[in-house]
Write an enzyme that holds these catalytic residues in place. Structure first.
Site, PDB file in Angstrom:
ATOM      1  N   GLY A  46      -1.339   6.018   2.399  1.00 18.25           N
ATOM      2  CA  GLY A  46      -2.727   5.628   2.243  1.00 18.25           C
ATOM      3  C   GLY A  46      -3.115   4.635   3.312  1.00 18.25           C
ATOM      4  N   GLN A  51      -7.786  -1.833   7.549  1.00 27.49           N
ATOM      5  CA  GLN A  51      -6.468  -1.796   8.213  1.00 27.49           C
ATOM      6  C   GLN A  51      -6.548  -1.288   9.649  1.00 27.49           C
ATOM      7  OE1 GLN A  51      -4.477   0.335   4.743  1.00 27.49           O
ATOM      8  NE2 GLN A  51      -2.847  -0.971   5.508  1.00 27.49           N
ATOM      9  N   CYS A  88       3.150  -1.649   2.340  1.00 29.02           N
ATOM     10  CA  CYS A  88       1.852  -1.535   3.007  1.00 29.02           C
ATOM     11  C   CYS A  88       2.069  -1.442   4.510  1.00 29.02           C
ATOM     12  CB  CYS A  88       1.025  -2.785   2.676  1.00 29.02           C
ATOM     13  SG  CYS A  88      -0.595  -2.814   3.451  1.00 29.02           S
ATOM     14  N   LEU A  89       1.342  -0.552   5.158  1.00 31.59           N
ATOM     15  CA  LEU A  89       1.482  -0.399   6.617  1.00 31.59           C
ATOM     16  C   LEU A  89       1.083  -1.676   7.361  1.00 31.59           C
ATOM     17  CD1 LEU A  89       0.099   3.234   7.146  1.00 31.59           C
ATOM     18  CD2 LEU A  89       2.482   2.492   7.283  1.00 31.59           C
ATOM     19  N   HIS A 130      -4.219   0.529  -4.601  1.00 29.21           N
ATOM     20  CA  HIS A 130      -3.793  -0.263  -3.435  1.00 29.21           C
ATOM     21  C   HIS A 130      -4.852  -0.200  -2.329  1.00 29.21           C
ATOM     22  CE1 HIS A 130      -0.498  -1.584  -0.507  1.00 29.21           C
ATOM     23  NE2 HIS A 130      -1.466  -1.189   0.286  1.00 29.21           N
ATOM     24  N   GLU A 131      -5.333   1.021  -2.043  1.00 31.41           N
ATOM     25  CA  GLU A 131      -6.295   1.174  -0.940  1.00 31.41           C
ATOM     26  C   GLU A 131      -7.656   0.572  -1.295  1.00 31.41           C
ATOM     27  OE1 GLU A 131      -4.919   1.765   1.713  1.00 31.41           O
ATOM     28  OE2 GLU A 131      -3.099   2.632   0.878  1.00 31.41           O
ATOM     29  N   HIS A 134      -7.737  -3.057  -0.784  1.00 32.35           N
ATOM     30  CA  HIS A 134      -7.954  -3.452   0.616  1.00 32.35           C
ATOM     31  C   HIS A 134      -9.445  -3.638   0.912  1.00 32.35           C
ATOM     32  CE1 HIS A 134      -4.156  -3.470   2.776  1.00 32.35           C
ATOM     33  NE2 HIS A 134      -3.788  -2.298   2.285  1.00 32.35           N
TER      34      HIS A 134
HETATM   35 ZN    ZN Z   1      -1.926  -1.493   2.237  1.00 33.39          ZN
END
Ligand code: ZN
Length: 151
Positions: A46, A51, A88-89, A130-131, A134
């Protein structure tokens, strides 16, 4: 399509609230395309627009069941609660245990501006939460217990 750089923890953009998309124009379509490419190139599940440094309410999710693109996503129903591991990326190399709903129903717009509704259980519910977090400047480590480096 183009890969975009993923913003890492420490950059203020990750702590800001993203704006509602009022108009799905070419820039939003390009953003969606680039986010998908960036997601796949980083083997993620995701990605949220902040991000890649864009404060707009746009997410992409693919837990291996196909790409889901959502503009202005909103969680409209939750059920249950489950604890599981998350990463998380934007925070590479770190894991944590986070409580999330077991089930969510999410409403948003697709790239054609049509309202779409997705239901997710387990890992998919987790990815949506999660997304969408953000988009409100919330990182998983704000909610996580047992934050630790990936072994
Ligand atoms: Zn994340």
């Amino acid at each position: 399509m183009a890969m975009r750089n993923i913003v890492k923890q420490g950059d203020d953009v990750l702590l800001k609230k993203s704006k509602v998309v009022e108009n799905i124009n070419d820039r939003i379509i390009e953003l969606l395309n680039d986010m998908a490419e960036t997601l796949y190139n980083n083997n993620g599940v995701g990605l949220a627009a902040p991000q890649v440094g864009v404060l707009k309410r746009v997410i992409v999710v693919d837990i291996g069941e196909g790409l889901i693109e959502l503009i202005n996503p909103e969680i409209i129903e939750v059920q249950g609660e489950i604890e599981d591991e998350e990463g998380c990326l934007s925070i590479p190399g770190i894991w944590g245990t986070v409580k999330r709903p077991q089930y969510v129903k999410v409403k948003g717009l697709n790239r054609n501006g049509e309202e779409v509704i997705y239901e997710g259980e387990g890992f998919l519910a987790r990815a949506f939460c999660h997304e969408i977090d953000h988009l409100d400047g919330i990182l998983f480590i704000d909610k996580a217990e047992n934050v630790r480096p990936v072994e």
